[in-house]
Design an enzyme around this catalytic site. Structure first.
Site, PDB file in Angstrom:
ATOM      1  N   HIS A   1       0.801  -1.222   0.000  1.00 23.36           N
ATOM      2  CA  HIS A   1       0.000   0.000   0.000  1.00 23.36           C
ATOM      3  C   HIS A   1       0.837   1.278   0.000  1.00 23.36           C
ATOM      4  O   HIS A   1       0.342   2.326  -0.422  1.00 23.36           O
ATOM      5  CB  HIS A   1      -0.908   0.025   1.228  1.00 23.36           C
ATOM      6  CG  HIS A   1      -1.889  -1.093   1.283  1.00 23.36           C
ATOM      7  ND1 HIS A   1      -2.902  -1.252   0.365  1.00 23.36           N
ATOM      8  CD2 HIS A   1      -2.011  -2.132   2.158  1.00 23.36           C
ATOM      9  CE1 HIS A   1      -3.613  -2.327   0.671  1.00 23.36           C
ATOM     10  NE2 HIS A   1      -3.085  -2.886   1.742  1.00 23.36           N
TER      11      HIS A   1
ATOM     12  N   GLU B   1      -5.569 -13.041   5.583  1.00 22.67           N
ATOM     13  CA  GLU B   1      -6.483 -11.901   5.700  1.00 22.67           C
ATOM     14  C   GLU B   1      -7.700 -12.064   4.793  1.00 22.67           C
ATOM     15  O   GLU B   1      -8.372 -11.085   4.454  1.00 22.67           O
ATOM     16  CB  GLU B   1      -5.740 -10.605   5.364  1.00 22.67           C
ATOM     17  CG  GLU B   1      -4.943 -10.665   4.074  1.00 22.67           C
ATOM     18  CD  GLU B   1      -3.998  -9.485   3.899  1.00 22.67           C
ATOM     19  OE1 GLU B   1      -4.319  -8.389   4.416  1.00 22.67           O
ATOM     20  OE2 GLU B   1      -2.955  -9.652   3.250  1.00 22.67           O
TER      21      GLU B   1
ATOM     22  N   ASP C   1      -8.612  -6.593   6.879  1.00 22.31           N
ATOM     23  CA  ASP C   1      -8.966  -7.226   5.603  1.00 22.31           C
ATOM     24  C   ASP C   1      -9.795  -8.485   5.842  1.00 22.31           C
ATOM     25  O   ASP C   1     -10.708  -8.798   5.074  1.00 22.31           O
ATOM     26  CB  ASP C   1      -7.706  -7.568   4.806  1.00 22.31           C
ATOM     27  CG  ASP C   1      -7.270  -6.437   3.894  1.00 22.31           C
ATOM     28  OD1 ASP C   1      -8.109  -5.934   3.135  1.00 22.31           O
ATOM     29  OD2 ASP C   1      -6.101  -6.047   3.953  1.00 22.31           O
TER      30      ASP C   1
END
Length: 259
Positions: free
Chosen positions: A46, A151, A177
């Site tokens: 990210h 996740e 997540d």
């Protein structure tokens, strides 16, 4: 390759803590690392990192004796090799959904059989070639912290195969997540989500040579999961630290100079 202190501390039963790093700034790394964390976890999934900034941020970790760990965008041998060549002492491969995927990730992090890590004896990790190559290969295979992240619902369904994967050190839970995947977006305290997290932590802790890891938002959450076997904790992050400090200062100013 220097000893992986984080790996050693966990193997000795200690808990280790470090923030997620999103800002591609070695200066920010130096500030955060000086606070005394065990590791910094650089988020290439990210964050705004490229391989050059990752290498420089890992240098900043080395200055303070902090373990530099990277979450790559994927677990391919090409991606993993490049990050390890830059000097990362650990990798956290995201979105692991099967035993086969976990095995490929673990193999990508080691040279020796059945490893798939590309041979590079002139990398930063190998002191640019100023080393005994075979000894570097051996030490790297031993010292690199090998982690995958569950996740997704699919990862929970395939949990037994994932935690049984040879070569892994840590199975890490991404609660947020996971909450999305289980249909309870951002509600990490929902019984379905918390039950899935409990299942992952318990199954990992029961596997010889494996330790659970998790992202937590409070020291109390860390204590709860530590009592259930977790030893690797991602806690906080550079963006949050910056925002909290800026907000606190601004709030104090507004008490004296209201608008």
């Amino acid at each position: 390759m220097r000893d992986n202190v984080v790996k050693q501390r966990m193997q000795a039963g200690e808990c280790v803590f470090g923030p997620f790093m999103m800002l591609a700034s070695p200066a920010v790394v130096e500030v955060v690392a000086s606070a005394g964390y065990d590791f910094c976890l650089f988020d290439m999934e990210h964050g705004v990192f490229d391989i050059e900034t990752i290498e420089n941020c890992l240098r900043a970790c080395d200055i303070h004796g902090v373990t530099g760990i990277v979450r790559p965008p994927d677990g391919s041998p090409q991606t993993v090799s490049k990050i390890l060549d830059a000097g990362a002492q650990g990798l956290l491969v995201p979105h692991c959904m099967s035993g086969d995927q976990a095995a490929r990730a673990a193999q990508a992090m080691v040279f020796g059989p059945p490893g798939m890590r590309g041979i590079n004896a002139v990398s930063r990790a190998a002191s640019y070639g100023n080393c005994d190559f075979l000894e570097f290969f051996r030490q790297s295979d031993e010292q690199v912290l090998k982690m995958v992240q569950i996740e997704d619902r699919e990862g929970v369904d395939e949990l037994d195969d994932i935690v049984a994967t040879p070569g892994l050190d840590v199975v890490f839970v991404g609660p947020y997540d996971l909450s999305r995947s289980l249909g309870h977006l951002a509600d990490v305290e929902h019984p379905v989500v918390k039950g899935a997290v409990e299942k992952i932590v318990t199954a990992t802790a029961a596997q010889p040579g494996k330790l659970p890891g998790i992202y937590v938002g409070t020291p109390e959450q860390a204590r709860y999961w530590a009592d259930r076997g977790a030893r690797f904790f991602a806690y906080g992050g550079d963006v949050g630290f910056l925002l909290a400090g800026a907000q606190e200062t601004m709030n104090k100013l507004r008490e004296v100079f209201p608008r």
